[in-house]
Design a protein around this motif. Structure first.
Motif, short mmCIF file in Angstrom:
data_model
loop_
_atom_site.label_atom_id
_atom_site.label_comp_id
_atom_site.label_asym_id
_atom_site.label_seq_id
_atom_site.Cartn_x
_atom_site.Cartn_y
_atom_site.Cartn_z
N GLN A 94 0.83 -1.20 0.00
CA GLN A 94 0.00 0.00 0.00
C GLN A 94 0.87 1.26 0.00
O GLN A 94 0.60 2.22 -0.73
CB GLN A 94 -0.93 -0.01 1.21
CG GLN A 94 -1.89 1.17 1.27
CD GLN A 94 -2.70 1.17 2.55
OE1 GLN A 94 -2.14 1.06 3.65
NE2 GLN A 94 -4.02 1.27 2.43
N GLU B 195 -6.56 -0.05 -1.14
CA GLU B 195 -6.51 -1.00 -0.04
C GLU B 195 -5.92 -2.29 -0.59
O GLU B 195 -6.00 -2.57 -1.80
CB GLU B 195 -7.90 -1.25 0.55
CG GLU B 195 -8.59 -0.01 1.08
CD GLU B 195 -7.90 0.60 2.27
OE1 GLU B 195 -7.10 -0.08 2.93
OE2 GLU B 195 -8.16 1.79 2.56
N THR C 168 -5.36 -4.29 4.75
CA THR C 168 -5.08 -2.95 5.25
C THR C 168 -6.28 -2.42 6.01
O THR C 168 -7.40 -2.92 5.89
CB THR C 168 -4.70 -2.01 4.10
OG1 THR C 168 -5.63 -2.16 3.02
CG2 THR C 168 -3.29 -2.32 3.59
#
Length: 386
Positions: free
Chosen positions: A261, A273, A302
């Motif tokens: 990310q 994400e 995430t």
């Protein structure tokens, strides 16, 4: 490449990456493909990047052998040659459990392995015994003697898992005993020296019940969760590999998704994400099989995916505004787009999904359906519009 027109809703597509081998820098390999997608207009803010667990674990060289499993089992349960091991509620699977069971049997050097299946199905819906036959027996504990040589082939794989597991144990040099019972405490009637609670989703409860009465009981997660090759999930989520090798689930998945990310944000200027997915959480209504043989659909995700999916109840609001207020389709569309919802239409409830579902579970299941487990060759999936 032009973006899809605005009238296209949520969609997902797989990205081919070629063969990923042990030693690959998986973060860099995925980033390079995503950079290519970005150049072609296929990656933008709000997308969700999904990576299948299998390529992550392979890149990490996250393999153990049946001999490794045997050695660790002996150590953690303090088993001596000739010991008796109880294995409670394993799933019926060649891919997921056959080599694990072989490792267990190798640990005993002439001892006994007692496999206690749940019945008529395992916890993910694989049939172990014909339900009508089991009901006709009317017993809470079924033994091989009760079966009198009957075979119960799985409706899809055509494997009789009772015989299959028995033969695995015998071939590894241990004595097999197979019982079918839905009470985990019945394993203690056979006086095992150690017990493995081999179920997946109910493992904590199974272990707690047995451990209250037996000093040596562990779960699959307690094996292979440290060392040179390991996963914080232990043997949960493992798969058969080549020869005597077992591929573990990925390790340190949170670090991988966070690093990817960050790279995408810093080098491509795109906010996405990221998750690492395994089995999807869905049940086939034809076979009754619940696909989720992994401990969860997403091994790591995430922070933005750690929430429930929310949105307007579109179909309910369309009915409400049409039937109760006589609005036209254009008026209803304007209200929904502007999020000007009449409190009389349901108040805060209109922003809740019909069934609350974690975003990471939804997206992981979608990615698994897109990539499949056969020859699609797309271990990377990009999800848009959700």
């Amino acid at each position: 490449m032009a973006k899809l027109p605005g009238y296209v809703g949520p969609h997902a597509f797989g990205v081919k990456m070629g063969v990923i081998l042990p030693g690959t820098d998986i973060v860099q390999a995925v980033f390079e493909q995503l950079a290519r997608c970005h150049r072609d207009g296929l990656l933008e803010d709000g997308d969700i990047v999904c990576i299948t667990e299998s390529v992550v674990a392979r890149a990490q060289n996250n393999y153990v052998t049946t001999a490794d499993v045997a050695a660790e089992l002996r150590e953690k349960l303090q088993l001596a040659p000739g010991s008796r091991l109880g294995v409670v509620f394993p799933i019926a699977s060649r891919n997921r459990f056959a080599l694990v069971l072989r490792g267990f049997a190798l640990a005993l050097a002439g001892g006994e392995v007692i496999v206690q299946f749940s019945f008529p199905c395992d916890e993910v819906g694989n049939r172990v015994i014909d339900p009508e036959f089991a009901a006709a027996l009317g017993k809470d504990l079924i033994t091989l003697e009760d079966l009198a040589g009957r075979k119960f082939p799985h409706p899809v794989t055509c494997i009789d898992y009772i015989s299959f597991y028995r033969d695995i144990i015998s071939a590894a040099g241990a004595s097999p005993r197979i019982i079918l019972c839905n009470d985990p405490l019945r394993i203690l009637d056979y006086e095992p020296d150690g017990v493995v609670a081999a179920d997946i989703h109910s493992r904590a409860r199974t272990r707690a019940l047995i451990a209250a009465r037996h000093p040596r009981c562990i779960t699959l997660q307690d094996l292979c969760n440290s060392g040179a090759a390991y996963s914080e999930w232990g043997l949960l989520g493992s798969n058969i590999s080549a020869g005597e090798k077992i591929k573990l689930a990925p390790r340190d998945g949170s670090k991988i998704v966070s690093e990817l990310q960050r790279l995408i944000r810093e080098r491509l200027g795109v906010e996405v994400e990221v998750l690492i997915y395994g089995d999807g959480a869905y049940r086939d209504p034809t076979t009754g099989i619940y696909e989720l043989a992994d401990p969860r659909p997403a091994f790591a995700a995430t922070e933005g995916l750690n929430r429930y999916r929310e949105g307007f109840k579109y179909k309910y609001l369309a009915d409400y505004y049409f039937h109760e207020e006589g609005k036209s389709a254009a008026e209803i569309e304007r209200l929904l787009q502007a999020r000007e919802i009449d409190p009389r239409a349901g108040g805060e409830d209109v922003c809740e999904g019909t069934t609350p579902r974690l975003m990471e579970n939804i997206i992981a299941s979608l990615a698994d359906l897109v990539s499949g487990s056969a020859d699609a060759g797309t271990p990377l999936v990009i999800v848009k519009g959700i």
